[in-house]
Design a protein around this motif. Structure first.
Motif, PDB file in Angstrom:
ATOM      1  N   VAL A  18      -3.543   1.108  -4.782  1.00 47.15           N
ATOM      2  CA  VAL A  18      -4.054  -0.184  -4.323  1.00 47.15           C
ATOM      3  C   VAL A  18      -4.746  -0.058  -2.970  1.00 47.15           C
ATOM      4  O   VAL A  18      -5.473  -0.958  -2.556  1.00 47.15           O
ATOM      5  CB  VAL A  18      -2.896  -1.203  -4.257  1.00 47.15           C
ATOM      6  N   ARG A  19      -4.556   1.061  -2.283  1.00 48.28           N
ATOM      7  CA  ARG A  19      -5.137   1.229  -0.953  1.00 48.28           C
ATOM      8  C   ARG A  19      -6.658   1.146  -0.955  1.00 48.28           C
ATOM      9  O   ARG A  19      -7.277   0.948   0.082  1.00 48.28           O
ATOM     10  CB  ARG A  19      -4.705   2.567  -0.347  1.00 48.28           C
TER      11      ARG A  19
ATOM     12  N   TYR B   7       0.825  -1.204   0.000  1.00 47.08           N
ATOM     13  CA  TYR B   7       0.000   0.000   0.000  1.00 47.08           C
ATOM     14  C   TYR B   7       0.864   1.261   0.000  1.00 47.08           C
ATOM     15  O   TYR B   7       0.460   2.297  -0.546  1.00 47.08           O
ATOM     16  CB  TYR B   7      -0.919   0.006   1.215  1.00 47.08           C
ATOM     17  N   HIS B   8       2.029   1.179   0.628  1.00 52.09           N
ATOM     18  CA  HIS B   8       2.935   2.333   0.655  1.00 52.09           C
ATOM     19  C   HIS B   8       3.563   2.569  -0.713  1.00 52.09           C
ATOM     20  O   HIS B   8       3.703   3.723  -1.147  1.00 52.09           O
ATOM     21  CB  HIS B   8       4.033   2.101   1.705  1.00 52.09           C
TER      22      HIS B   8
ATOM     23  N   CYS C  39       0.121 -10.358  -3.683  1.00 48.30           N
ATOM     24  CA  CYS C  39       0.251  -8.924  -3.938  1.00 48.30           C
ATOM     25  C   CYS C  39      -0.148  -8.576  -5.371  1.00 48.30           C
ATOM     26  O   CYS C  39      -0.854  -7.587  -5.621  1.00 48.30           O
ATOM     27  CB  CYS C  39       1.671  -8.464  -3.653  1.00 48.30           C
TER      28      CYS C  39
ATOM     29  N   GLU D 189       0.050   3.455  -3.972  1.00 45.20           N
ATOM     30  CA  GLU D 189      -1.048   4.107  -3.246  1.00 45.20           C
ATOM     31  C   GLU D 189      -2.408   3.799  -3.863  1.00 45.20           C
ATOM     32  O   GLU D 189      -3.419   3.768  -3.163  1.00 45.20           O
ATOM     33  CB  GLU D 189      -0.821   5.619  -3.199  1.00 45.20           C
TER      34      GLU D 189
ATOM     35  N   ALA E  39      -7.681  -4.352  -7.453  1.00 46.35           N
ATOM     36  CA  ALA E  39      -7.956  -3.016  -6.904  1.00 46.35           C
ATOM     37  C   ALA E  39      -8.816  -2.145  -7.832  1.00 46.35           C
ATOM     38  O   ALA E  39      -9.748  -1.482  -7.347  1.00 46.35           O
ATOM     39  CB  ALA E  39      -6.642  -2.313  -6.563  1.00 46.35           C
TER      40      ALA E  39
END
Length: 285
Positions: free
Chosen positions: A173-174, A167-168, A241, A171, A248
């Motif tokens: 994908v958050r 996520y970092h 991942c 972004e 997403a």
């Protein structure tokens, strides 16, 4: 729920499906098909929302299926229900029961909190199934939960950490939120419990594709220091991942279908991982 789980017997050369894979007898198969069709029709008519809270609510049900299959593997289920918890029928049985409970919650819940009711019902169902596994271990003097529990907790922590890092870095994908983190954590659990079973407890891999990865790692110079399961852990986390990244956009554009995909991704990781942990806690390799 053992698509990637471990057993003592190695898969046969040239085998494509996991060892023990087989459909239940025809009457059971027809009953499962009818139940799933009825649930699918009921959900289609009601057309309910499905979001991140529903994905979380399904977690105990995924564990119920895993525990039920462990009881099947141990021969600890009544004969009448035994075929309902083989491979892959445990997936179908759990889905049918959880779907029925969800429909009931949608019918009686007036506050719109069907996810909470679904999760609570799954938790209540999980208690006796896990208790049955523990009782089997106690009765046979084989209960040894320390390493399997460490694999379960460690895999979850590793998966969450990798998900937060994802996520970092990405972004966008958050948007997958807690459901995305859960999906990665589920595959972390599967990977780490598999590694514990292979490297520390002496179990063997039952799924051919997974076994190839483990055998490849066992042939590397790092095998003496790191064992054979570490590469499988990395592959599981990497694939999880990539799938979360791919899903997403669907979560953003069509949240209901995106979250349903994340629930499926979570199930195929968490079910085998919990199955591993419970089986290793009561079986001797």
């Amino acid at each position: 729920m053992d698509a990637l789980a471990l057993i003592r017997r190695p898969a046969l050369p040239g085998q494509l499906l996991p060892a023990g894979f087989g459909l239940p007898p025809l009457p059971y198969l027809l009953a499962l098909a009818a139940a799933l069709a009825a649930v699918g029709l009921g959900l289609r008519r009601r057309d309910p929302d499905f979001g991140g809270r529903h994905v979380l609510a399904l977690v105990p049900w995924m564990c119920v299926g895993a525990a039920g299959h462990v009881l099947y593997a141990l021969g600890a289920l009544p004969a009448a229900v035994m075929p309902l918890f083989g491979t892959p029928s445990a997936y179908l049985t759990t889905a049918a029961v959880a779907g029925t409970v969800w429909l009931a919650a949608l019918s009686v819940d007036r506050a719109g909190d069907d996810a909470l009711a679904l999760g609570l019902a799954g938790t209540l169902a999980l208690v006796p199934t896990v208790a049955g596994v523990v009782d089997h271990g106690l009765s046979n003097g084989t209960l040894s939960p320390l390493l399997p529990a460490a694999g379960l907790v460690g895999g979850a922590a590793l998966g969450v950490g990798v998900g937060v890092l994802l996520y970092h870095v990405r972004e966008s994908v958050r948007i997958a939120g807690r459901a995305g983190l859960l999906a990665v954590a589920a595959h972390g659990i599967d990977g780490v419990t598999t590694a514990v079973g292979i490297d520390l407890l002496g179990f063997g891999e039952r799924t051919p594709a997974s076994r190839l990865i483990i055998e490849f790692a066992a042939g590397l110079p790092t095998a003496d220091a790191l064992g054979a399961g570490w590469l499988f852990v990395l592959v599981k986390l990497a694939v999880a991942c990539l799938v979360v990244v791919a899903v997403a956009p669907t979560v953003r554009e069509e949240p209901r279908y995106g979250h349903a995909l994340l629930a499926l991704v979570t199930a195929v990781g968490l079910g085998p991982g919990v199955h591993n942990a419970l089986l290793f806690a009561v079986e001797v390799a």
